[in-house]
Motif scaffolding. Structure first.
Motif, PDB file in Angstrom:
ATOM      1  N   ALA A 196       0.848  -1.200   0.000  1.00 37.28           N
ATOM      2  CA  ALA A 196       0.000   0.000   0.000  1.00 37.28           C
ATOM      3  C   ALA A 196       0.879   1.243   0.000  1.00 37.28           C
ATOM      4  N   ASN A 197       1.942   1.187   0.776  1.00 41.53           N
ATOM      5  CA  ASN A 197       2.857   2.304   0.888  1.00 41.53           C
ATOM      6  C   ASN A 197       3.468   2.685  -0.472  1.00 41.53           C
ATOM      7  N   TYR A 198       3.926   1.696  -1.203  1.00 40.18           N
ATOM      8  CA  TYR A 198       4.582   1.989  -2.485  1.00 40.18           C
ATOM      9  C   TYR A 198       3.586   2.257  -3.607  1.00 40.18           C
ATOM     10  N   ARG A 199       2.349   1.775  -3.397  1.00 39.33           N
ATOM     11  CA  ARG A 199       1.316   2.082  -4.394  1.00 39.33           C
ATOM     12  C   ARG A 199       1.000   3.559  -4.407  1.00 39.33           C
ATOM     13  N   LYS A 200       1.121   4.166  -3.219  1.00 37.28           N
ATOM     14  CA  LYS A 200       0.851   5.609  -3.119  1.00 37.28           C
ATOM     15  C   LYS A 200       1.956   6.395  -3.819  1.00 37.28           C
ATOM     16  N   GLY A 201       3.089   5.733  -3.990  1.00 38.49           N
ATOM     17  CA  GLY A 201       4.179   6.392  -4.702  1.00 38.49           C
ATOM     18  C   GLY A 201       5.369   6.641  -3.799  1.00 38.49           C
ATOM     19  N   VAL A 202       6.541   6.625  -4.409  1.00 41.49           N
ATOM     20  CA  VAL A 202       7.745   6.908  -3.671  1.00 41.49           C
ATOM     21  C   VAL A 202       8.370   8.138  -4.323  1.00 41.49           C
ATOM     22  N   CYS A 203       8.857   9.044  -3.475  1.00 44.47           N
ATOM     23  CA  CYS A 203       9.369  10.303  -4.019  1.00 44.47           C
ATOM     24  C   CYS A 203      10.860  10.182  -4.300  1.00 44.47           C
ATOM     25  N   ILE A 204      11.221  10.231  -5.561  1.00 42.83           N
ATOM     26  CA  ILE A 204      12.627  10.161  -5.964  1.00 42.83           C
ATOM     27  C   ILE A 204      12.913  11.377  -6.832  1.00 42.83           C
ATOM     28  N   ASP A 205      13.937  12.115  -6.496  1.00 46.54           N
ATOM     29  CA  ASP A 205      14.307  13.319  -7.260  1.00 46.54           C
ATOM     30  C   ASP A 205      13.086  14.198  -7.569  1.00 46.54           C
ATOM     31  N   ASP A 206      12.283  14.454  -6.551  1.00 45.28           N
ATOM     32  CA  ASP A 206      11.087  15.291  -6.699  1.00 45.28           C
ATOM     33  C   ASP A 206      10.003  14.705  -7.592  1.00 45.28           C
ATOM     34  N   MET A 207      10.106  13.443  -7.902  1.00 49.68           N
ATOM     35  CA  MET A 207       9.049  12.830  -8.711  1.00 49.68           C
ATOM     36  C   MET A 207       8.375  11.766  -7.855  1.00 49.68           C
ATOM     37  N   ASP A 208       7.049  11.677  -8.019  1.00 51.19           N
ATOM     38  CA  ASP A 208       6.331  10.607  -7.331  1.00 51.19           C
ATOM     39  C   ASP A 208       6.184   9.433  -8.276  1.00 51.19           C
ATOM     40  N   ILE A 209       6.806   8.333  -7.920  1.00 54.40           N
ATOM     41  CA  ILE A 209       6.750   7.177  -8.810  1.00 54.40           C
ATOM     42  C   ILE A 209       5.934   6.088  -8.144  1.00 54.40           C
ATOM     43  N   LEU A 210       4.890   5.640  -8.834  1.00 56.78           N
ATOM     44  CA  LEU A 210       4.028   4.602  -8.269  1.00 56.78           C
ATOM     45  C   LEU A 210       4.628   3.230  -8.545  1.00 56.78           C
ATOM     46  N   LEU A 211       4.685   2.427  -7.524  1.00 60.55           N
ATOM     47  CA  LEU A 211       5.289   1.109  -7.712  1.00 60.55           C
ATOM     48  C   LEU A 211       4.293   0.004  -7.401  1.00 60.55           C
TER      49      LEU A 211
END
Ligand code: C2E
Ligand code: CA
Ligand code: CA
Length: 561
Positions: free
Chosen positions: A234-249
């Motif tokens: 659930a945590n990574y579905r919300k997205g992870v912030c890398i270099d100011d980008m939200d990437i959904l995993l």
């Protein structure tokens, strides 16, 4: 030299040694006080090569004894040049003998450190043992696949019950392509750290390869573990912030509970990988537990698979092939056979292939069994050729066999070894081969067909992409799955479907074989659809080669009804 001086020198040696011995686990450090020719070497090196002590006088001479005779001269010259002051250091490679008699390739780099007066004081450096695999993943700092196997082996040895999870990031390759490798790497580091935070003191976290991680826990229950995966997901579905980008995993995971210790690490790994693959391919990332979801009885399955796998290295003990006749649809004469694998032993009886092939086919050992199957099938069919000179033997392949470099060479070698005509061998592949790269698959198929070997598409109609496969790849035969014709006597739709299939196959120039013909009623209906051959219990169940040979002695229409 006085006792006092030596003590002082030793203390200083230790403090310098400690300062520069913070290194990776596959690199050893040495430091020599050149005045006294007194050295300290890493404990790991002393243990690995069975040297007398961490502290040694004339360590160079002791070490020389361990160096391969062919490399010794160069080593000696290098050391002499350093000690005589001709060289300020050395950088050489040699083979050093391990206690088991094998040689490890080592690179040794050292430098001379001078005192204030310009005299050589220390000779220090590092020896890297290239045969020792590092157990640390450099990107995430987690233990790697070697670390995983080492720890798993120790849990099994100590009979410690554990739950193991294999967790992967979906479509990491795409992420790498879209955002760049740097972002991909940061994601891996982020996920690795998350997993480590959650599992610290409760087992271990590992980076296996590519996008896959593993966790081993000794204290959590299965449900806790599953709950944690859901949170993680659930945590990574919300997205992870890398270099100011939200990437959904999206993630995928398999898990296995180990409470039977009569197994080896490879069997456990294969079963875990199987559960993981199911999560990836069939369950959209839901956690797949090897125990409950797949086979019912985990305890027996793991032990059984262990036996079955181990038999491969025990001269294929327990493995044998049965042959099921394939007959011409209009004359019912024998035109070929399909080789079907079995395994049996006293404890478990006969185990059908569906019970073990899916678990073992991703195992690196599987191609060894695959080669054995092909060779055995060719040898047995040579016998059959005495009575049916043009009989074609069908052999089932797993996609993992085709993936191996040099697969077509393996086939040519086996055909030559057994002196078998290529056009009497038909290799059956299933829609599972869509797991392979399409270009690779096409290449293998085209190469094999160019050399005369036939290729059949097995279980047509059971997979989603069979249609795409028929369109894109050249097949000699299409085998229509049993489930397609099971109710053909009563179900009009099955007749229509069969009609469409045969038309389609005809368009692509392939023969059609219908599997699972069980009654004369089925045969009579199917016969009208332009089918080339039949296979099924109505003609014969799979039988041992001896029985088959005995039957064909009376002629090739021995199975006709
Ligand atoms: P498959 O290639 O589709 O093989 C046909 C299966 O259907 C065989 O089961 C056969 O015994 C069964 N069968 C044949 N005629 C009839 C019938 O009239 N009625 C019914 N109910 N069943 C029939 P088997 O031998 O248990 O093999 C199962 C599967 O295991 C095979 O399916 C194949 O996918 C795999 N397999 C078998 N041998 C090998 C092998 O050597 N290598 C690989 N990679 N897979 C194998
Ligand atoms: Ca088959
Ligand atoms: Ca089939």
């Amino acid at each position: 030299m006085t006792e006092n001086n030596i003590e002082k020198a030793k203390k200083r040696l230790d403090s310098v040694f400690d300062a520069f011995s913070i290194v990776a686990d596959d690199t050893y450090v040495f430091l020599c006080d050149m005045k006294y020719d007194y050295s300290r070497w890493s404990k790991a090196l002393v243990e690995t090569f069975n040297l007398p002590s961490e502290y040694m006088y004339e360590a160079g001479k002791i070490w020389e004894e361990h160096i391969h005779p062919d490399d010794r001269q160069a080593y000696k010259e290098g050391i002499d040049a350093v000690f005589s002051g001709k060289q300020a250091g050395h950088d050489i490679q040699y083979r050093a003998k391990l206690p088991n008699g094998e040689y490890a390739i080592c690179t040794c780099r050292g430098l001379v450190i001078k005192d204030n007066d310009g005299n050589s004081e220390y000779f220090g450096g590092a020896i890297r043992n290239h045969s020792q695999k590092s157990q640390i993943d450099t990107l995430t700092g987690l233990r790697n696949q070697y670390g995983f196997f080492a720890d798993l082996a120790s849990y099994i040895r100590n009979k410690t019950p554990i739950h193991i999870g294999m967790i992967g990031i979906a479509r990491l390759t795409e992420i790498n392509e879209v955002y760049g490798y740097d972002v991909g790497n940061k994601i891996l580091q982020n996920v690795g750290r998350y997993l480590m935070d959650k599992v610290t003191n409760r087992g271990g976290t590992y980076r296996l390869d590519g996008s896959r991680f593993a966790v081993i826990t000794t204290v959590q229950t299965e449900d806790e573990f599953a709950g944690q995966y859901e949170k993680f997901r659930a945590n990574y579905r919300k997205g992870v912030c890398i270099d100011d980008m939200d990437i959904l995993l999206e993630l995928q995971a398999g898990m296995l509970s180990l409470n039977d210790f009569n197994v080896d690490t490879e069997t456990v790994y294969s079963c875990l990988t199987y559960a993981y693959q199911q999560s990836k391919l069939k369950q959209h990332g839901d956690l797949v537990k090897f125990r409950n979801d797949l086979m019912g009885n985990n305890r027996q399955t793991l032990a059984k698979l262990h036996e079955i796998r181990a038999s491969i290295t025990q001269d294929f003990a327990g493995y044998y092939l049965l042959y099921q006749p394939i007959v011409d649809a209009s004359t019912e004469k024998l035109i070929g056979v399909e080789a079907l694998l079995r395994w049996k032993n006293d404890e478990y009886g006969v185990v059908p292939p569906d019970m073990f092939i899916p678990f073992l086919e991703t195992d690196p050992i599987f191609p060894v069994l695959g080669d054995w199957i092909i060779e055995t099938a060719l040898r047995d069919t040579k016998e059959l050729n005495k009575y049916v000179p043009d009989a074609v033997v069908h052999v089932n392949l797993s996609y993992s066999q085709m993936e191996k470099a040099g697969f077509s060479d393996t086939i040519w070698n086996l055909l030559e070894k057994v002196e078998f005509a290529p056009n009497q061998l038909s290799l059956e592949i299933t829609e599972r081969c869509r797991l392979l790269d399409m270009d690779l698959l096409r290449n293998v198929i085209v190469t094999l067909r160019a050399g005369g070997v036939r290729i059949a598409l097995d279980d047509f109609g059971t997979g989603f992409s069979s249609l795409g496969l028929v369109k894109n790849l050249p097949f000699d035969t299409i085998k229509i799955d049993r489930s397609f014709v099971q109710h053909i006597e009563t179900d009009e739709r099955e007749k229509k479907l069969l009609n469409n299939c045969t038309n389609l196959a005809g368009n692509f120039g392939a023969d059609v074989c219908v599997e699972g013909v069980e009654t004369s009623g089925m045969r009579d209906i199917i016969k009208d659809y332009g089918i080339h051959s039949f296979q099924g219990y109505y003609y014969s169940k799979p039988i041992p080669i001896e029985e088959l040979l005995e039957k064909v002695k009376s002629g090739r229409d021995c199975f006709a009804k």
